[in-house]
Write a protein that holds these residues in place. Structure first.
Motif, PDB file in Angstrom:
ATOM      1  N   GLY A  47     -33.096 -76.012  54.576  1.00  0.00           N
ATOM      2  CA  GLY A  47     -32.710 -75.173  55.979  1.00  0.00           C
ATOM      3  C   GLY A  47     -31.348 -75.756  56.402  1.00  0.00           C
ATOM      4  O   GLY A  47     -30.882 -76.523  56.228  1.00  0.00           O
ATOM      5  N   GLY A  48     -30.994 -74.703  57.329  1.00  0.00           N
ATOM      6  CA  GLY A  48     -29.873 -75.369  58.484  1.00  0.00           C
ATOM      7  C   GLY A  48     -28.506 -74.028  58.052  1.00  0.00           C
ATOM      8  O   GLY A  48     -28.971 -73.001  58.190  1.00  0.00           O
ATOM      9  N   GLY A  49     -27.449 -74.334  57.766  1.00  0.00           N
ATOM     10  CA  GLY A  49     -26.278 -73.426  57.757  1.00  0.00           C
ATOM     11  C   GLY A  49     -25.757 -73.057  59.097  1.00  0.00           C
ATOM     12  O   GLY A  49     -26.268 -73.758  60.053  1.00  0.00           O
ATOM     13  N   THR A  50     -24.741 -72.063  59.242  1.00  0.00           N
ATOM     14  CA  THR A  50     -24.081 -71.933  60.214  1.00  0.00           C
ATOM     15  C   THR A  50     -25.094 -71.158  61.312  1.00  0.00           C
ATOM     16  O   THR A  50     -24.725 -71.321  62.498  1.00  0.00           O
ATOM     17  CB  THR A  50     -22.890 -71.013  60.153  1.00  0.00           C
ATOM     18  N   SER A  51     -25.980 -70.395  60.953  1.00  0.00           N
ATOM     19  CA  SER A  51     -26.875 -69.664  62.013  1.00  0.00           C
ATOM     20  C   SER A  51     -28.220 -70.395  61.887  1.00  0.00           C
ATOM     21  O   SER A  51     -29.203 -69.892  62.480  1.00  0.00           O
ATOM     22  CB  SER A  51     -27.091 -68.402  61.604  1.00  0.00           C
ATOM     23  N   LEU A  52     -28.199 -71.685  61.327  1.00  0.00           N
ATOM     24  CA  LEU A  52     -29.722 -72.412  61.497  1.00  0.00           C
ATOM     25  C   LEU A  52     -30.933 -71.637  60.974  1.00  0.00           C
ATOM     26  O   LEU A  52     -31.759 -71.186  61.869  1.00  0.00           O
ATOM     27  CB  LEU A  52     -29.817 -72.898  62.827  1.00  0.00           C
ATOM     28  N   GLN A  53     -30.896 -71.616  59.715  1.00  0.00           N
ATOM     29  CA  GLN A  53     -32.299 -70.600  59.194  1.00  0.00           C
ATOM     30  C   GLN A  53     -33.200 -71.642  58.416  1.00  0.00           C
ATOM     31  O   GLN A  53     -32.666 -72.481  57.998  1.00  0.00           O
ATOM     32  CB  GLN A  53     -31.481 -69.814  57.911  1.00  0.00           C
ATOM     33  N   PRO A  54     -34.371 -71.329  58.449  1.00  0.00           N
ATOM     34  CA  PRO A  54     -35.446 -72.076  57.920  1.00  0.00           C
ATOM     35  C   PRO A  54     -35.259 -72.016  56.154  1.00  0.00           C
ATOM     36  O   PRO A  54     -34.792 -70.981  55.754  1.00  0.00           O
ATOM     37  CB  PRO A  54     -36.749 -71.178  58.060  1.00  0.00           C
ATOM     38  N   GLY A  55     -35.484 -73.144  55.521  1.00  0.00           N
ATOM     39  CA  GLY A  55     -35.242 -73.300  54.183  1.00  0.00           C
ATOM     40  C   GLY A  55     -36.539 -73.055  53.574  1.00  0.00           C
ATOM     41  O   GLY A  55     -37.609 -72.832  53.993  1.00  0.00           O
ATOM     42  N   GLU A  56     -36.604 -73.306  52.041  1.00  0.00           N
ATOM     43  CA  GLU A  56     -37.677 -73.148  51.446  1.00  0.00           C
ATOM     44  C   GLU A  56     -39.129 -74.105  51.930  1.00  0.00           C
ATOM     45  O   GLU A  56     -40.212 -73.861  51.748  1.00  0.00           O
ATOM     46  CB  GLU A  56     -37.454 -73.256  49.951  1.00  0.00           C
ATOM     47  N   ILE A  57     -38.553 -75.346  52.160  1.00  0.00           N
ATOM     48  CA  ILE A  57     -39.436 -76.120  52.985  1.00  0.00           C
ATOM     49  C   ILE A  57     -40.401 -75.763  53.985  1.00  0.00           C
ATOM     50  O   ILE A  57     -41.470 -75.742  54.018  1.00  0.00           O
ATOM     51  CB  ILE A  57     -38.764 -77.341  52.889  1.00  0.00           C
ATOM     52  N   SER A  58     -39.527 -75.286  54.774  1.00  0.00           N
ATOM     53  CA  SER A  58     -40.268 -74.584  56.136  1.00  0.00           C
ATOM     54  C   SER A  58     -40.903 -73.367  55.784  1.00  0.00           C
ATOM     55  O   SER A  58     -41.999 -73.218  56.240  1.00  0.00           O
ATOM     56  CB  SER A  58     -39.138 -74.213  56.890  1.00  0.00           C
ATOM     57  N   LEU A  59     -40.491 -72.486  54.776  1.00  0.00           N
ATOM     58  CA  LEU A  59     -41.088 -71.170  54.360  1.00  0.00           C
ATOM     59  C   LEU A  59     -42.487 -71.430  53.701  1.00  0.00           C
ATOM     60  O   LEU A  59     -43.605 -70.799  53.705  1.00  0.00           O
ATOM     61  CB  LEU A  59     -40.429 -70.469  53.414  1.00  0.00           C
ATOM     62  N   ALA A  60     -42.603 -72.919  53.210  1.00  0.00           N
ATOM     63  CA  ALA A  60     -43.865 -73.028  52.574  1.00  0.00           C
ATOM     64  C   ALA A  60     -44.964 -73.862  53.670  1.00  0.00           C
ATOM     65  O   ALA A  60     -45.938 -74.504  52.938  1.00  0.00           O
ATOM     66  CB  ALA A  60     -43.546 -74.193  51.416  1.00  0.00           C
ATOM     67  N   HIS A  61     -44.546 -73.869  54.911  1.00  0.00           N
ATOM     68  CA  HIS A  61     -45.276 -74.663  55.756  1.00  0.00           C
ATOM     69  C   HIS A  61     -46.883 -73.946  55.588  1.00  0.00           C
ATOM     70  O   HIS A  61     -46.879 -72.862  55.640  1.00  0.00           O
ATOM     71  CB  HIS A  61     -44.855 -74.238  57.135  1.00  0.00           C
ATOM     72  N   ASN A  62     -47.773 -74.776  55.789  1.00  0.00           N
ATOM     73  CA  ASN A  62     -49.409 -74.422  55.680  1.00  0.00           C
ATOM     74  C   ASN A  62     -49.531 -73.988  54.359  1.00  0.00           C
ATOM     75  O   ASN A  62     -50.665 -73.141  54.080  1.00  0.00           O
ATOM     76  CB  ASN A  62     -49.527 -73.539  56.671  1.00  0.00           C
ATOM     77  N   GLY A  63     -48.559 -74.015  53.428  1.00  0.00           N
ATOM     78  CA  GLY A  63     -48.795 -73.711  51.770  1.00  0.00           C
ATOM     79  C   GLY A  63     -48.398 -74.350  50.869  1.00  0.00           C
ATOM     80  O   GLY A  63     -48.728 -75.665  50.855  1.00  0.00           O
ATOM     81  N   VAL A  64     -47.786 -73.912  49.861  1.00  0.00           N
ATOM     82  CA  VAL A  64     -47.352 -74.612  48.435  1.00  0.00           C
ATOM     83  C   VAL A  64     -46.051 -74.596  48.034  1.00  0.00           C
ATOM     84  O   VAL A  64     -45.476 -73.475  48.251  1.00  0.00           O
ATOM     85  CB  VAL A  64     -48.448 -74.399  47.363  1.00  0.00           C
ATOM     86  N   LEU A  65     -45.081 -75.619  48.080  1.00  0.00           N
ATOM     87  CA  LEU A  65     -43.962 -75.582  47.522  1.00  0.00           C
ATOM     88  C   LEU A  65     -43.911 -75.967  45.960  1.00  0.00           C
ATOM     89  O   LEU A  65     -44.288 -77.159  45.750  1.00  0.00           O
ATOM     90  CB  LEU A  65     -43.007 -76.452  48.342  1.00  0.00           C
ATOM     91  N   PHE A  66     -43.438 -75.167  45.012  1.00  0.00           N
ATOM     92  CA  PHE A  66     -43.344 -75.755  43.813  1.00  0.00           C
ATOM     93  C   PHE A  66     -41.900 -75.728  43.365  1.00  0.00           C
ATOM     94  O   PHE A  66     -41.189 -74.691  43.326  1.00  0.00           O
ATOM     95  CB  PHE A  66     -44.265 -74.443  43.048  1.00  0.00           C
ATOM     96  N   LEU A  67     -41.738 -76.759  42.867  1.00  0.00           N
ATOM     97  CA  LEU A  67     -40.352 -77.051  42.623  1.00  0.00           C
ATOM     98  C   LEU A  67     -40.347 -77.101  40.869  1.00  0.00           C
ATOM     99  O   LEU A  67     -40.728 -78.372  40.460  1.00  0.00           O
ATOM    100  CB  LEU A  67     -39.589 -78.453  43.057  1.00  0.00           C
ATOM    101  N   ASP A  68     -39.725 -76.394  40.355  1.00  0.00           N
ATOM    102  CA  ASP A  68     -39.928 -76.095  38.668  1.00  0.00           C
ATOM    103  C   ASP A  68     -38.733 -76.715  38.212  1.00  0.00           C
ATOM    104  O   ASP A  68     -37.631 -76.482  38.702  1.00  0.00           O
ATOM    105  CB  ASP A  68     -40.202 -74.700  38.156  1.00  0.00           C
ATOM    106  N   GLU A  69     -39.036 -77.365  36.921  1.00  0.00           N
ATOM    107  CA  GLU A  69     -37.628 -78.062  36.326  1.00  0.00           C
ATOM    108  C   GLU A  69     -36.794 -78.944  37.009  1.00  0.00           C
ATOM    109  O   GLU A  69     -35.482 -78.605  37.263  1.00  0.00           O
ATOM    110  CB  GLU A  69     -36.886 -76.910  35.962  1.00  0.00           C
TER     111      GLU A  69
END
Length: 319
Positions: free
Chosen positions: A292-314
């Motif tokens: 997350g972050g950037g010039t306009s401070l956007q949520p990243g994939e870690i935040s989007l997986a909140h209360n769920g599952v983050l699967f990092l393949d390969e």
């Protein structure tokens, strides 16, 4: 003439209450002419460009502004304002100064929305945290784009009005054509959405050891590393992990929905995220997109997986 309209915008991952103050000095008769704008209060480029959108939207809504000099202030003036959601409150304040809006007291109403040049009101991201902020401030009414109405209506004790055009809003405020506020049975919709089927381990034949590892990880909230050759079932089993997790509570659903709302990933006329999210970004994802972050401070994939599952393949370390 002076007018003050309550609005809000996103400041990072939170809603920031903004007062749109407009002071208009008439410099001629009621004939149409140039309106000179000056904007203060740390507006960004999107906010500064709102004067062209507002002027065109008003003109194409069959309302002719008299010649006047306008000073618009976005308070608090020491915090940078971002986004196009201040178009609608700026237009309302301007039309109130020009006597097109007859309503005397709008102090307990909040307005948020982007205007098209034709006077249409376009949807925004981050409506849910803005609605929560409006209720916290004690607002009675919240006026939002029509496509965002269901998302905002999950906040109780707040009348949410979905607006399609600037003309519709003016007629509503003047009592000429009242708009019905949007009503959502939040709990009923939430529990109904939870009953939708999702994949789980009942579809998996064999893999008993892997199933046991997933069950332990799900029960304890642990991380899990899977190592195996391509095609052995890692991704297939990871996609079924949300199906064996406990259902989201309403509080968890609101937390997750706020993140998706800020990221602009809520669909049109959506209300709540009722099932645990599953995020599987590509292994070439950048650090900003992941964290997350950037010039306009956007949520990243870690935040989007909140209360769920983050699967990092390969992952490179294990590929």
């Amino acid at each position: 003439m002076f007018s003050q309209i309550q609005s809000a915008t996103l400041n990072g991952l939170k809603a920031l209450a903004v007062k749109v103050e407009v002071n208009a000095n008439f410099v001629g008769d009621n004939a149409s002419g140039d309106t000179l704008f000056m904007m203060v209060g740390l507006p960004d480029n999107a906010v500064r460009e709102s004067r062209q959108r507002v002027q065109s939207a008003v003109a194409n809504s069959n309302m002719r502004l008299p010649r006047m000099n306008v000073t618009a202030n976005f308070a608090p003036a020491d915090i940078r304002k971002e986004g196009s959601g201040l178009d609608l409150p700026l237009a309302v304040a301007l039309l109130k100064c020009a006597k097109f809006i007859k309503a005397e007291d709008l102090s307990r109403s909040m307005f948020v929305g982007e205007l098209g040049l034709d006077g249409s009101v376009r949807p925004l991201r981050g409506i849910l945290p803005i609605a929560i902020e409006a209720r916290r401030m004690g607002m009675d009414c919240l006026y939002v784009p029509q496509d965002n109405a269901r998302e905002a209506s999950v906040v109780n004790r707040l009348k949410v009005y979905g607006i399609s055009t600037l003309t519709q809003l003016v007629e509503h405020l003047n009592g000429q054509a009242p708009v019905e506020h949007t009503v959502s049975n939040t709990r009923a919709e939430f529990y109904a959405a939870q009953t939708a089927e999702q994949p789980d381990f009942s579809d998996v034949k064999g893999q008993e050891l892997a199933k046991r590892a997933f069950e332990v990880a799900a029960a304890g909230g642990h991380n899990l590393i899977m190592v195996g050759s391509p095609g052995c079932g890692k991704s297939m089993m990871a996609k079924r992990l949300p199906g064996i997790l406990p259902p989201l509570t309403l509080a968890e659903s609101l937390e997750t929905t706020q993140i998706y709302s800020i990221a602009g990933k809520m669909g049109s006329n959506s209300s709540l995220i009722a099932q645990r999210p599953f995020r599987s970004p590509h292994h070439t994802i950048s650090d900003v997109a992941l964290i997350g972050g950037g010039t306009s401070l956007q949520p990243g994939e870690i935040s989007l997986a909140h209360n769920g599952v983050l699967f990092l393949d390969e992952l490179p370390e294990y590929s």
